[in-house]
Design a protein around this motif. Structure first.
Motif, short mmCIF file in Angstrom:
data_model
loop_
_atom_site.label_atom_id
_atom_site.label_comp_id
_atom_site.label_asym_id
_atom_site.label_seq_id
_atom_site.Cartn_x
_atom_site.Cartn_y
_atom_site.Cartn_z
N HIS A 82 0.83 -1.21 0.00
CA HIS A 82 0.00 0.00 0.00
C HIS A 82 0.87 1.26 0.00
N ASP A 85 2.05 2.00 -3.37
CA ASP A 85 1.00 2.67 -4.13
C ASP A 85 0.89 4.14 -3.73
N VAL A 86 1.00 4.40 -2.44
CA VAL A 86 0.93 5.78 -1.95
C VAL A 86 2.06 6.60 -2.56
N PHE A 147 -12.53 10.40 3.92
CA PHE A 147 -11.27 9.67 3.87
C PHE A 147 -11.42 8.41 3.02
N GLU A 148 -12.53 7.73 3.20
CA GLU A 148 -12.81 6.52 2.41
C GLU A 148 -12.96 6.87 0.93
N HIS A 151 -9.60 7.44 -0.74
CA HIS A 151 -8.88 6.20 -1.03
C HIS A 151 -9.52 5.44 -2.19
N GLU A 152 -10.84 5.47 -2.27
CA GLU A 152 -11.50 4.79 -3.38
C GLU A 152 -11.12 5.43 -4.71
N PHE A 155 -6.93 4.41 -5.05
CA PHE A 155 -6.37 3.08 -4.78
C PHE A 155 -7.39 1.99 -5.07
N TYR A 160 -6.35 -0.85 0.84
CA TYR A 160 -6.08 0.21 1.81
C TYR A 160 -6.84 0.03 3.13
N THR A 161 -7.46 -1.11 3.31
CA THR A 161 -8.20 -1.36 4.56
C THR A 161 -7.32 -2.19 5.50
N TRP A 178 -4.69 11.72 11.19
CA TRP A 178 -5.13 12.18 9.87
C TRP A 178 -6.13 13.32 9.97
#
Length: 225
Positions: A82, A85-86, A147-148, A151-152, A155, A160-161, A178
Motif C-alpha cells: 500500500h 501505491d501511496v 477519507f474513504e 482512497h476509493e 487506490f 487500503y483497509t 489524519w
C-alpha cells in the motif's frame, strides 16, 4: 487566465505540503494521537520507525522495510504494498503541483506587468479559500466518509483497509493523526491563500495607478519660472 488561476491554487498546495510532511510535524501528531500506545513501542521507537518510512516515501527507494528495536519488520507485505501505491500517487501529484508552480512563476515573470495575470492569481487564491472551507466542513461532519472516498478514488479496493488492532500502519498513523493533520493543512492553505490574495490586490492597485508622462515632466522642468 483560468489556467493561471487553477495553477495558483495547486502551487499553494505545493507550498503547504512540506509543512506537514516532515519528521517534526509527524512526530508531534503521533504523540498527540498516542501512536506509542497503539503500537506498544516507545515514543522514540515510533519516531525512528516513522522516520524510516518517511524517508522511503519521499526520497526512496520504496522499500518500507523499517524494523522495530527487536529487529522484526514493522509492516506486513500488504502494508508495504500500500505504501508503494501511496508513493506512486504522491509522485504523480507532486509532478502536477510542481508544473503548476512553474506556470505561476512564468506568468508572473513573463507578464508581471499585466493586470490580467494578477487578477487570475487572486481568483485562484479566492477559489482555494472556498474549496478549503467547503472541504473543511465535510471533514468536520463526515471525515471517515471523506477519507474513504479519497482512497476509493486513488487506490484499488481492498488494498487500503487495515485493522487497527493488528496492523502497524494504522497504529502508527491513527485516525486522530489524519483528522488533525487535515485540519491543520486546511488552516495553512487559508493563510497562504489570503496572503496571496492581498499581494495580488496590492499589485493590481499599483498597476492601476496612472504613471507620469516623461515628456510632460521634462517640459515642465524646462519651462521658465
Amino acid at each position: 487566465m483560468a489556467v493561471v488561476a487553477i495553477a495558483t491554487a495547486l502551487a499553494l498546495l505545493l507550498v503547504a505540503i512540506p509543512l506537514f510532511l516532515n519528521p517534526a510535524w509527524v512526530s508531534f501528531e503521533q504523540d498527540r494521537a498516542q501512536a506509542d500506545a497503539w503500537t506498544g513501542y516507545s515514543p522514540g521507537e515510533v519516531h525512528r520507525v516513522t522516520g524510516s518510512l518517511l524517508h522511503d516515501l519521499v526520497l526512496g527507494p520504496p522499500a518500507f522495510d523499517a524494523a522495530d528495536d527487536s529487529g522484526r519488520p514493522v509492516l506486513e507485505a500488504r502494508e508495504r504494498a500500500h505504501l508503494v501505491d501511496v508513493r506512486a500517487v504522491f509522485g504523480a501529484a507532486l509532478a502536477v503541483l510542481a508544473a503548476a508552480a512553474v506556470i505561476v512563476v512564468i506568468s508572473v515573470a513573463g507578464r508581471g506587468a499585466q493586470p490580467a495575470t494578477w487578477r487570475a492569481i487572486r481568483a485562484g487564491a479566492r477559489g482555494l479559500v472556498v474549496a478549503v472551507v467547503a472541504l473543511g466542513v465535510v471533514a468536520v461532519v463526515a471525515f471517515d466518509a471523506a477519507f474513504e472516498a479519497f482512497h476509493e478514488l486513488f487506490f484499488a479496493g481492498g488494498t487500503y483497509t487495515f485493522d487497527p488492532r493488528t496492523d502497524r500502519l494504522v497504529q502508527l498513523f491513527p485516525d486522530q493523526f489524519w483528522s488533525e493533520t487535515t485540519l491543520a493543512l486546511g488552516a495553512a492553505l487559508l493563510v497562504l491563500a489570503v496572503a496571496v490574495d492581498r499581494l495580488a490586490g496590492r499589485r493590481l492597485r499599483t498597476l492601476g495607478r496612472p504613471t507620469a508622462d516623461p515628456t510632460r515632466t521634462r517640459l515642465a522642468t524646462a519651462a521658465p519660472r
